[in-house]
Design an enzyme around this catalytic site. Structure first.
Site, PDB file in Angstrom:
ATOM      1  N   ASP A   1       0.849  -1.206   0.000  1.00  0.00           N
ATOM      2  CA  ASP A   1       0.000   0.000   0.000  1.00  0.00           C
ATOM      3  C   ASP A   1       0.880   1.250   0.000  1.00  0.00           C
ATOM      4  O   ASP A   1       0.664   2.178   0.777  1.00  0.00           O
ATOM      5  CB  ASP A   1      -0.907  -0.025   1.244  1.00  0.00           C
TER       6      ASP A   1
ATOM      7  N   LYS B   1       2.119   4.719  -0.843  1.00  0.00           N
ATOM      8  CA  LYS B   1       1.584   5.961  -1.399  1.00  0.00           C
ATOM      9  C   LYS B   1       2.112   7.090  -0.537  1.00  0.00           C
ATOM     10  O   LYS B   1       2.544   6.860   0.602  1.00  0.00           O
ATOM     11  CB  LYS B   1       0.049   5.921  -1.392  1.00  0.00           C
TER      12      LYS B   1
ATOM     13  N   ASN C   1       1.625   7.219   3.130  1.00  0.00           N
ATOM     14  CA  ASN C   1       2.307   6.256   4.014  1.00  0.00           C
ATOM     15  C   ASN C   1       3.805   6.493   4.087  1.00  0.00           C
ATOM     16  O   ASN C   1       4.550   5.641   4.553  1.00  0.00           O
ATOM     17  CB  ASN C   1       2.054   4.817   3.511  1.00  0.00           C
TER      18      ASN C   1
ATOM     19  N   ASP D   1       2.781   1.807   7.810  1.00  0.00           N
ATOM     20  CA  ASP D   1       1.558   1.144   7.312  1.00  0.00           C
ATOM     21  C   ASP D   1       1.807  -0.017   6.382  1.00  0.00           C
ATOM     22  O   ASP D   1       1.052  -0.202   5.441  1.00  0.00           O
ATOM     23  CB  ASP D   1       0.728   2.175   6.534  1.00  0.00           C
TER      24      ASP D   1
ATOM     25  N   THR E   1      -8.979   5.073  -4.602  1.00  0.00           N
ATOM     26  CA  THR E   1      -8.668   5.341  -6.007  1.00  0.00           C
ATOM     27  C   THR E   1      -7.390   4.587  -6.336  1.00  0.00           C
ATOM     28  O   THR E   1      -6.459   4.605  -5.543  1.00  0.00           O
ATOM     29  CB  THR E   1      -8.415   6.861  -6.170  1.00  0.00           C
TER      30      THR E   1
END
Ligand SMILES: COc1ccc(CNC(=O)c2ccc3nccnc3c2)cc1
Length: 330
Positions: A146, A148, A151, A167, A186
């Protein structure tokens, strides 16, 4: 006090040690609150993650809890300067409380919004630390899943600062398989193979490398490679087809090497995508000034250290000197 009522429905195990206060960030699977340790008043970040009640994929809540704790045990054992430290985890029936070191600079996402885009040297210094952190995770066979800018945390207020990845690895255990989480946000940072196989594909480390490519694109240009503003093609199609480009207007003064690394990370075929080990060796990172700065940020205690050989030499000289003068005196 203001928060006491909110602290009321928190487990005793948590409230006896921490006072939770304002929200610092909100993620898909929970929120992060500023916490103060009772007594020391030391600041922490407490991530509050609600566990899905129903069991998914046949794992009953009990097994999920033990899975989660197993996962957390692994994450607690991780030790890298660019990976956030887990202070402790308090696991209750429905909610998981993860007490983390507090990172003062806040999320990279907010910083990118405020500076619009970073200069290439700053982007390289920040990105090199992210790649080092993900290399460390991949070497331990952990996939972040995850990645992004939300994070990626920054330790200082200035842009040339230490980066902390947060995370990771939890998402696949806490919300009963990241499938739901994957498709609820998204897909800006989502690798095409996940969309192509509608999530039934295997999650491999390569998905992290794709997300890193998207992050680097944003650090250098200030805007995302794929957007749902495009009229002619929807977001999933743009991602699955790798339909992104480097318009001169934004990319004219960015080096060819940076663009080359983005293209290698944002390769739609995961088999052809650059690995993290090759990414960290990419020519764009062949930059001693940047590496010196990165190492000073990651290993500050190493800075200004007298090399051990010198310590030994000094010690020998001094003791011999002393020994000799004593002998002469005799
Ligand atoms: C009052 O002391 C503070 C100082 C700086 C900040 C900015 N930091 C943050 O906003 C922040 C957000 C998410 C996080 N997730 C994990 C660990 N640390 C985090 C820090 C927040 C509070």
């Amino acid at each position: 006090d203001l928060y006491s009522n909110e602290n009321k429905d928190l487990p005793e195990e948590l409230t006896e040690k921490y006072t939770l206060t304002r929200v610092l960030g909100r993620g898909a699977c929970g929120e992060v609150r500023l916490a103060f340790a009772k007594g020391s008043c030391e600041k922490f970040a407490c991530k509050i993650v609600s566990k899905k009640k129903f069991s998914v994929g046949g794992n009953t809540p009990i097994s999920m809890a033990s899975q989660v704790m197993g996962e957390v045990k692994i994450l607690k054992a991780l030790k890298h300067p660019c990976i956030i430290k887990i202070e402790e985890v308090i696991d209750t029936k429905d909610v998981l409380y993860i007490v983390l070191e507090l990172v003062d600079g806040g999320e990279l996402f907010d910083r990118v919004v405020s500076v619009n885009q970073f200069s290439e040297p700053v982007a390289k210094l920040l990105f090199y630390q992210m790649v080092s952190a993900i290399k460390y995770l991949h070497d331990q066979n952990i996939t972040h899943r995850d990645l992004k800018p939300e994070n990626i945390l920054l330790c200082g207020e200035n842009n040339e600062t230490l980066v902390k990845v947060t995370d990771f690895g939890l998402s696949k255990f806490v919300d009963g398989g990241s499938l739901m989480k994957t498709f609820c946000g998204t897909p800006t940072y989502l690798a095409p193979e996940i969309l192509v196989t509608a999530g039934s594909g295997t999650y491999t480390k390569a998905i992290d490398n794709w997300s890193l490519g998207v992050i680097l694109f944003i650090l250098l240009s200030g805007y995302p490679p794929f957007s749902d503003e495009r009229k002619d093609m929807d977001l999933p199609k743009q991602i699955m087809g790798g339909h992104y480009d480097f318009p001169k207007k934004y990319w004219d003064n960015i080096s060819e090497q940076a663009i080359d690394l983005i293209k290698k990370l944002m390769t739609t075929d995961p088999k052809k995508r650059i690995t993290i080990n090759d990414a960290i060796q990419h020519p764009w990172f062949k930059d001693d000034e940047m590496k010196t700065k990165a190492n000073k940020l990651m290993y500050p205690q190493a800075d200004g250290m007298v090399p051990p050989i010198l310590v030994w030499l000094l010690y020998t000289l001094l003791t011999n000197e002393f020994y000799c003068s004593e002998k002469i005196a005799e």
